[in-house]
Design an enzyme around this catalytic site. Structure first.
Site, PDB file in Angstrom:
ATOM      1  NE  ARG A   1      -3.100 -10.437   6.200  1.00  0.00           N
ATOM      2  CZ  ARG A   1      -3.553  -9.051   5.860  1.00  0.00           C
ATOM      3  NH1 ARG A   1      -3.156  -9.554   4.600  1.00  0.00           N
ATOM      4  NH2 ARG A   1      -3.950  -8.708   6.747  1.00  0.00           N
TER       5      ARG A   1
ATOM      6  CG  ASP B   1      -1.028  -6.957   4.977  1.00  0.00           C
ATOM      7  OD1 ASP B   1      -1.807  -6.855   3.581  1.00  0.00           O
ATOM      8  OD2 ASP B   1      -0.561  -7.695   4.929  1.00  0.00           O
TER       9      ASP B   1
ATOM     10  CG  HIS C   1      -2.493  -4.508  -0.393  1.00  0.00           C
ATOM     11  ND1 HIS C   1      -2.164  -5.837  -1.216  1.00  0.00           N
ATOM     12  CD2 HIS C   1      -2.455  -5.445   0.730  1.00  0.00           C
ATOM     13  CE1 HIS C   1      -2.070  -7.041  -1.020  1.00  0.00           C
ATOM     14  NE2 HIS C   1      -2.870  -6.401   0.143  1.00  0.00           N
TER      15      HIS C   1
ATOM     16  CG  HIS D   1       1.672  -8.219  -0.446  1.00  0.00           C
ATOM     17  ND1 HIS D   1       1.667  -7.527   0.850  1.00  0.00           N
ATOM     18  CD2 HIS D   1       0.406  -8.607   0.184  1.00  0.00           C
ATOM     19  CE1 HIS D   1       1.336  -7.211   1.583  1.00  0.00           C
ATOM     20  NE2 HIS D   1      -0.003  -8.060   0.989  1.00  0.00           N
TER      21      HIS D   1
HETATM   22  C1  SIN Z   1      -2.701 -10.095   1.310  1.00  0.00           C
HETATM   23  O1  SIN Z   1      -2.946  -9.316   0.586  1.00  0.00           O
HETATM   24  O2  SIN Z   1      -2.860 -10.933   2.579  1.00  0.00           O
HETATM   25  C2  SIN Z   1      -2.931 -11.399   0.706  1.00  0.00           C
HETATM   26  C3  SIN Z   1      -2.484 -12.491  -0.388  1.00  0.00           C
HETATM   27  C4  SIN Z   1      -2.208 -14.056  -1.359  1.00  0.00           C
HETATM   28  O3  SIN Z   1      -3.577 -13.501  -0.801  1.00  0.00           O
HETATM   29  O4  SIN Z   1      -1.246 -14.230  -1.608  1.00  0.00           O
END
Ligand code: SIN
Length: 277
Positions: free
Chosen positions: A268, A101, A99, A253
């Site tokens: 994050r 974000d 996906h 990612h």
């Molecule tokens: C995310 O999708 O923002 C998380 C990525 C991660 O935890 O490695």
């Protein structure tokens, strides 16, 4: 801090590591070099950083406004910092599928800065895929077919009250009032690099605009299967002090969930972006 940094391509098809920087102390020349690496590689990695929560926020603000996520719990005292966590007893992780974000927002987020806080002894890597490279490698016929298409992005199936994250482990995500949908071009001109990038992702894209899900399926799945080919992807192994800063307009990612019984905690911050065309 001088601008004498090194940018080393990460093994695989996506991303680069930026060496020789302390993100707490960046002059304008170093910021410019980091910006150039970010625009070129889709995701940049840093090692051995010592960012406090305040430092994390200060670094993010050098890129733009913070785009506070509507679903994630935040860490105590910092609503800007989303808590991306998996407790020992939880079996599901967050972000465990390809996906990008916030693509369901009218103005999608520019990028996300993920700081490792607690890591499992082994596992919990993150995969990245390069959407510049995926677009470039498409054949001319497919490029022509998608040139003027738009896609419908939604988060209802992920975060709504009957959706994936609405399970007994993740009740905090089920917020129907924050569910949203947006339409974006399938091929965008990247706002920083000027390069074309494939802007559909399996996590949030439902269908092409003006087509049903059934009508969209063959081409959409072909694009997804193409973009996740190993040659466009990389795997990032986290260590204490590691940071990944990805560009949501140039990469996908995928957080691996291969560390059952152990804790993983990441902080994050998502930086606001601009309209895409
Ligand atoms: C995310 O999708 O923002 C998380 C990525 C991660 O935890 O490695």
């Amino acid at each position: 801090m001088s601008a004498a940094i090194e940018v080393r391509r990460h093994p695989g098809g996506c991303g680069a590591e930026v060496l020789g920087v302390d993100l707490r102390d960046l002059d304008d020349a170093t910021m410019a070099a980091i910006r150039a690496a970010y625009a070129e590689h889709g995701v940049i990695f840093f090692r051995d950083q010592k960012l406090s929560e305040d430092d994390h926020i200060a670094f993010a603000k050098r890129w733009g406004e913070i785009d506070v996520n509507k679903f994630f719990p935040h860490i105590e005292g910092y609503r800007e910092i989303a808590k991306v966590s998996k407790e020992k007893a939880q079996t599901t992780n967050i972000g465990g599928g390809w996906h990008t974000d916030h693509s369901y927002d009218e103005i999608p987020a520019m990028g996300s800065i993920l700081v490792a806080r607690v890591l499992p002894a082994k596992g919990g890597d993150t995969l990245f895929a390069n959407m510049y490279a995926a677009y470039d490698a498409l054949d001319d016929e497919t490029k022509a077919e998608i040139a003027d298409l738009k896609a419908v992005h939604s988060n209802a199936h992920v975060f709504g009250s009957k959706a994936y994250y609405s399970n007994p482990e993740r009740t905090e995500f089920a917020r129907d009032e924050a569910v949203s949908q947006a339409v974006h071009p399938v091929v965008i001109t990247h706002p920083l690099s000027g390069r074309k990038s494939l802007y559909v992702n399996p996590g949030f894209v439902l269908r092409f605009d003006g087509q049903s899900r059934e009508e969209s399926q063959t081409l959409l799945y072909k694009l997804f299967a193409h973009a996740m080919k190993p040659e466009f992807t990389s795997r990032f192994q986290w260590r204490p002090g590691s940071i990944a800063f990805w560009d949501n307009r140039a990469s996908w990612h995928f957080a691996l969930n291969d560390y059952q019984g152990e804790e993983r905690l990441m902080h994050r911050i998502t930086v606001a972006g601009c309209a895409l065309n």
